[in-house]
Motif scaffolding. Structure first.
Motif, PDB file in Angstrom:
ATOM      1  N   VAL A 297       0.839  -1.188   0.000  1.00 32.46           N
ATOM      2  CA  VAL A 297       0.000   0.000   0.000  1.00 32.46           C
ATOM      3  C   VAL A 297       0.882   1.249   0.000  1.00 32.46           C
ATOM      4  O   VAL A 297       1.819   1.365   0.780  1.00 32.46           O
ATOM      5  N   GLN A 298       0.541   2.148  -0.907  1.00 36.97           N
ATOM      6  CA  GLN A 298       1.280   3.414  -0.952  1.00 36.97           C
ATOM      7  C   GLN A 298       0.320   4.578  -1.148  1.00 36.97           C
ATOM      8  O   GLN A 298      -0.594   4.512  -1.964  1.00 36.97           O
ATOM      9  N   LEU A 299       0.513   5.617  -0.382  1.00 32.14           N
ATOM     10  CA  LEU A 299      -0.177   6.879  -0.572  1.00 32.14           C
ATOM     11  C   LEU A 299       0.929   7.930  -0.692  1.00 32.14           C
ATOM     12  O   LEU A 299       1.609   8.235   0.281  1.00 32.14           O
ATOM     13  N   VAL A 300       1.114   8.437  -1.895  1.00 37.34           N
ATOM     14  CA  VAL A 300       2.210   9.347  -2.178  1.00 37.34           C
ATOM     15  C   VAL A 300       1.648  10.726  -2.504  1.00 37.34           C
ATOM     16  O   VAL A 300       0.952  10.904  -3.487  1.00 37.34           O
ATOM     17  N   GLU A 301       1.987  11.674  -1.666  1.00 33.44           N
ATOM     18  CA  GLU A 301       1.459  13.022  -1.808  1.00 33.44           C
ATOM     19  C   GLU A 301       2.428  13.903  -2.588  1.00 33.44           C
ATOM     20  O   GLU A 301       3.642  13.705  -2.576  1.00 33.44           O
ATOM     21  N   SER A 302       1.837  14.903  -3.222  1.00 31.23           N
ATOM     22  CA  SER A 302       2.636  15.944  -3.864  1.00 31.23           C
ATOM     23  C   SER A 302       1.837  17.241  -3.833  1.00 31.23           C
ATOM     24  O   SER A 302       0.641  17.245  -3.560  1.00 31.23           O
ATOM     25  N   GLY A 303       2.514  18.318  -4.140  1.00 28.86           N
ATOM     26  CA  GLY A 303       1.886  19.629  -4.081  1.00 28.86           C
ATOM     27  C   GLY A 303       2.270  20.320  -2.794  1.00 28.86           C
ATOM     28  O   GLY A 303       3.288  20.013  -2.185  1.00 28.86           O
ATOM     29  N   GLY A 304       1.456  21.243  -2.369  1.00 25.78           N
ATOM     30  CA  GLY A 304       1.781  22.005  -1.180  1.00 25.78           C
ATOM     31  C   GLY A 304       2.760  23.114  -1.504  1.00 25.78           C
ATOM     32  O   GLY A 304       3.099  23.371  -2.648  1.00 25.78           O
ATOM     33  N   GLY A 305       3.233  23.779  -0.462  1.00 27.72           N
ATOM     34  CA  GLY A 305       4.178  24.875  -0.652  1.00 27.72           C
ATOM     35  C   GLY A 305       3.755  26.100   0.119  1.00 27.72           C
ATOM     36  O   GLY A 305       2.974  26.011   1.077  1.00 27.72           O
ATOM     37  N   SER A 306       4.262  27.245  -0.304  1.00 23.52           N
ATOM     38  CA  SER A 306       3.983  28.507   0.374  1.00 23.52           C
ATOM     39  C   SER A 306       3.272  29.465  -0.561  1.00 23.52           C
ATOM     40  O   SER A 306       3.685  29.619  -1.718  1.00 23.52           O
ATOM     41  N   VAL A 307       2.229  30.103  -0.047  1.00 25.81           N
ATOM     42  CA  VAL A 307       1.489  31.093  -0.815  1.00 25.81           C
ATOM     43  C   VAL A 307       1.094  32.229   0.110  1.00 25.81           C
ATOM     44  O   VAL A 307       1.141  32.094   1.334  1.00 25.81           O
ATOM     45  N   GLN A 308       0.664  33.306  -0.505  1.00 25.88           N
ATOM     46  CA  GLN A 308       0.140  34.415   0.277  1.00 25.88           C
ATOM     47  C   GLN A 308      -1.352  34.240   0.498  1.00 25.88           C
ATOM     48  O   GLN A 308      -2.018  33.478  -0.224  1.00 25.88           O
ATOM     49  N   THR A 309      -1.857  34.928   1.478  1.00 23.65           N
ATOM     50  CA  THR A 309      -3.287  34.898   1.768  1.00 23.65           C
ATOM     51  C   THR A 309      -4.089  35.202   0.497  1.00 23.65           C
ATOM     52  O   THR A 309      -3.762  36.135  -0.238  1.00 23.65           O
ATOM     53  N   GLY A 310      -5.105  34.377   0.264  1.00 23.27           N
ATOM     54  CA  GLY A 310      -5.916  34.537  -0.926  1.00 23.27           C
ATOM     55  C   GLY A 310      -5.430  33.724  -2.101  1.00 23.27           C
ATOM     56  O   GLY A 310      -6.124  33.644  -3.130  1.00 23.27           O
TER      57      GLY A 310
END
Length: 129
Positions: free
Chosen positions: A2-15
């Motif tokens: 079983v594997q659950l591999v995430e990607s994405g995320g990071g830093s953004v400004q409000t909105g």
């Protein structure tokens, strides 16, 4: 395996906006309940959204309803779920986890950590003003 591999995320400004993805493999893809959780420093892990793989009506927590949208795509041996996060706020910051389980959980008005067996590695989302 079983594997659950995430990607994405990071830093953004409000909105701002971000998209998280989670590729799930090794589970029964016809009996699959999936969810997103998040955990801010010093806080409990909070269920954000959940859905059943054969359902088109995901549950989304009130704190993110109208801003976060779930979707998924299927391949032969895997499912990838996405969470499109818009109008992000500082309080959306934290580590986001995807989770899955091979059983019917139901939409009980909340997403409970104890219902899920398998977890992704977590991805940091930071929203700053």
């Amino acid at each position: 395996q079983v594997q659950l591999v995430e990607s994405g995320g990071g830093s953004v400004q409000t909105g701002g906006s971000l998209i998280l993805s989670c590729q799930v493999s090794g589970l029964n893809l016809r009996l699959l309940w999936l969810a997103w959780f998040r955990q801010a420093p010093g806080k409990e892990r909070e269920g954000v959204a959940s859905f059943y793989i054969l359902d088109n009506s995901p549950y989304v927590a009130g704190s993110v309803k109208g801003r976060f949208t779930l979707s998924h795509s299927r391949a032969d041996k895997s499912v990838t779920m996405y969470m499109d996060m818009k109008y992000l706020k500082a309080e959306d910051s934290g580590v986001y986890f995807c989770a899955g389980v091979n059983k019917i959980i139901g939409y009980g008005g909340s997403v409970r950590r104890e219902d899920y067996t398998y977890w992704g590695q977590g991805n940091q989302v930071t929203v700053s003003s």
